[in-house]
Motif scaffolding. Structure first.
Motif, PDB file in Angstrom:
ATOM      1  N   UNK A 161       0.976  -1.497   0.209  1.00 40.28           N
ATOM      2  CA  UNK A 161      -0.167  -0.380   0.007  1.00 40.28           C
ATOM      3  C   UNK A 161       0.908   1.610  -0.577  1.00 40.28           C
ATOM      4  N   UNK A 167       2.623   1.758  -3.267  1.00 42.79           N
ATOM      5  CA  UNK A 167       1.635   2.454  -4.288  1.00 42.79           C
ATOM      6  C   UNK A 167       1.674   3.642  -4.153  1.00 42.79           C
ATOM      7  N   UNK A 168       1.369   4.275  -3.197  1.00 41.58           N
ATOM      8  CA  UNK A 168       1.152   5.298  -2.927  1.00 41.58           C
ATOM      9  C   UNK A 168       2.106   6.402  -3.041  1.00 41.58           C
ATOM     10  N   UNK A 222       4.359   5.597  -5.283  1.00 42.43           N
ATOM     11  CA  UNK A 222       4.787   5.764  -6.329  1.00 42.43           C
ATOM     12  C   UNK A 222       3.908   7.211  -7.617  1.00 42.43           C
ATOM     13  N   UNK A 223       2.650   6.857  -7.242  1.00 37.95           N
ATOM     14  CA  UNK A 223       1.268   7.805  -7.554  1.00 37.95           C
ATOM     15  C   UNK A 223       1.225   8.799  -7.841  1.00 37.95           C
ATOM     16  N   UNK A 224       2.022   9.041  -6.399  1.00 41.79           N
ATOM     17  CA  UNK A 224       2.242  10.158  -5.961  1.00 41.79           C
ATOM     18  C   UNK A 224       3.582  11.406  -6.630  1.00 41.79           C
ATOM     19  N   UNK A 225       4.230   9.977  -7.447  1.00 45.65           N
ATOM     20  CA  UNK A 225       5.686  11.238  -8.049  1.00 45.65           C
ATOM     21  C   UNK A 225       6.247  11.187  -7.330  1.00 45.65           C
ATOM     22  N   UNK A 264      -0.087   2.545 -12.181  1.00 47.22           N
ATOM     23  CA  UNK A 264      -1.075   4.485 -12.134  1.00 47.22           C
ATOM     24  C   UNK A 264       0.282   5.052 -13.717  1.00 47.22           C
ATOM     25  N   UNK A 287       0.218   5.930   5.237  1.00 46.78           N
ATOM     26  CA  UNK A 287      -0.275   7.009   4.196  1.00 46.78           C
ATOM     27  C   UNK A 287       0.343   8.429   3.980  1.00 46.78           C
ATOM     28  N   UNK A 343       2.822   9.817   0.727  1.00 46.99           N
ATOM     29  CA  UNK A 343       1.358  10.381   0.299  1.00 46.99           C
ATOM     30  C   UNK A 343       0.585  11.807   0.364  1.00 46.99           C
ATOM     31  N   UNK A 344       0.365  11.629   2.048  1.00 48.63           N
ATOM     32  CA  UNK A 344      -0.493  12.918   1.930  1.00 48.63           C
ATOM     33  C   UNK A 344       0.482  14.447   1.616  1.00 48.63           C
ATOM     34  N   UNK A 380       1.298  14.914  -1.617  1.00 50.48           N
ATOM     35  CA  UNK A 380       0.439  15.240  -2.592  1.00 50.48           C
ATOM     36  C   UNK A 380       0.606  17.208  -2.258  1.00 50.48           C
TER      37      UNK A 380
END
Lengths: 238, 238
Positions: B91, B94-95, B97-100, B135, B222, B225-226, B229
């Protein structure tokens, strides 16, 4: 931070009992002992805290040392979340709860693979409560009734700021501006299959702005968390 | 968007083969057919795309219609992630990676419950590749060697912006300012048990700023990721 438990209603006396599933969990799973301090909240954001004075088989009692109530903040942050595949519900609600969603509206969007079912509200409520305990968040996000797209459009009022996350939007989320007197911010999160052209047109007609968050493809279950993190920052709350 | 697959190295001809696990997945699981368009990337962000012209038992071939290379952007976003409990690794990656995240540095912090092990790098790499495919992110985040706190401090150079997420910090993340010429931004994410006082002191001595994201307690898996972002938004990339 103190462990957090929920009851339907708080008493008015100088002690508070914790029974039922929450009491059982505190005593049997967490094995809390006399003397440990905990926090107990109702579902509206009122709370009490204090040390445990009695431990029963499936219940405990605390002496109330402090009382309080979680603040309602303006603007209200409302996430319109397309109904998520069942294996992502828990994760999605954990993320929305910790990121501070005030209200979550399940949305039966055109391209949702999953349907809102008779037991969905119960499942979502349980996941929200678990997430709030983990995040030590006293006031639970409100879980609204599920809506169709038409019902969603009817919820919008003059002055609401409606933000739709859309991977082909031309504007970036960093370009958003917030008026100081905005009362409600809606974040509209589509399903894995995306928001349909028809839905986008209806949302734009209802004065929604569409924005994107980078180039990568975010899962529906993650997009609301990212959007909330950004908006919490842009309005200066984080 | 086109489905994305990875190979170790791209050829230089007008066709590209996809073999091994990726080829097997494309043919047997996704059941891709002749004529469908896909994208194939190497691990440095170079890619080709085109329609499938041959499908074998565990491989396929495309006619290359387009070639490109994912841009390197400045500042580089580096996440220093405390080693996560095994059930949250997938998890978390994944977070991130997608958030760059451009680079992920596993950090063996004092209060990590889990230890970095001989097979950890392999596990993290697989999860990163899976996340990038999901992603549609062409350039994989680089997975750095795991570091202790002392090794981490040695990585920092003059001009780096080091941001430590800390739940008792006095500043909010929205107060961060970024210099236009910043080359590297480090986001330091502690373990579930928190960053120790000693570690915080060392980070601050290394010119890290500490910031918080709201009142709720975010999971270690988490928080990155926050934070990504938010930073992607504050630097205007999202």
């Amino acid at each position: 931070m103190l462990s957090l438990f929920f009851v339907d209603q708080l008493g008015t006396g100088s002690t508070q009992e914790l029974e039922g599933d929450e009491g059982h969990h505190a005593v049997k799973v967490m094995r809390l002992q006399i003397g440990e301090e905990i926090k107990i909240a109702d579902k509206s954001g009122n709370w009490v805290s204090g040390a445990i004075t009695e431990v029963g088989k499936k219940s405990l009692k605390i002496d109330i040392a402090q009382r309080g109530s979680a603040q309602y903040l303006k603007p209200e942050l409302i996430v319109v979340q397309a109904v998520t595949k069942s294996d992502r519900i828990k994760e999605m609600l954990e993320l929305l709860t910790v990121a501070g969603a005030d209200r979550i509206i399940p949305w039966q969007a055109e391209r949702c693979i999953s349907k809102w079912q008779s037991d969905s509200a119960n499942k979502w409520s349980i996941a929200i409560k678990e997430a709030a305990k983990q995040a030590r968040r006293v006031r639970l996000p409100e879980l609204a009734d599920a809506v169709t797209t038409n019902q969603l459009l009817n919820l919008f009022q003059a002055g609401d700021q409606i933000i739709t996350l859309h991977e082909v939007a031309k504007s970036n989320i960093s370009q958003l501006k917030f008026a100081a007197d905005t009362k409600r911010i809606f974040l509209v999160i589509g399903p894995e299959g995306g928001i349909s052209d028809n839905e986008i047109d209806q949302l734009i007609a209802a004065k929604a702005v569409t924005v994107r968050m980078g180039e990568n493809v975010l899962r529906s279950a993650h997009a609301g968390f990212a959007a909330l993190s950004v908006v919490q920052t842009l309005i200066g709350r984080w």
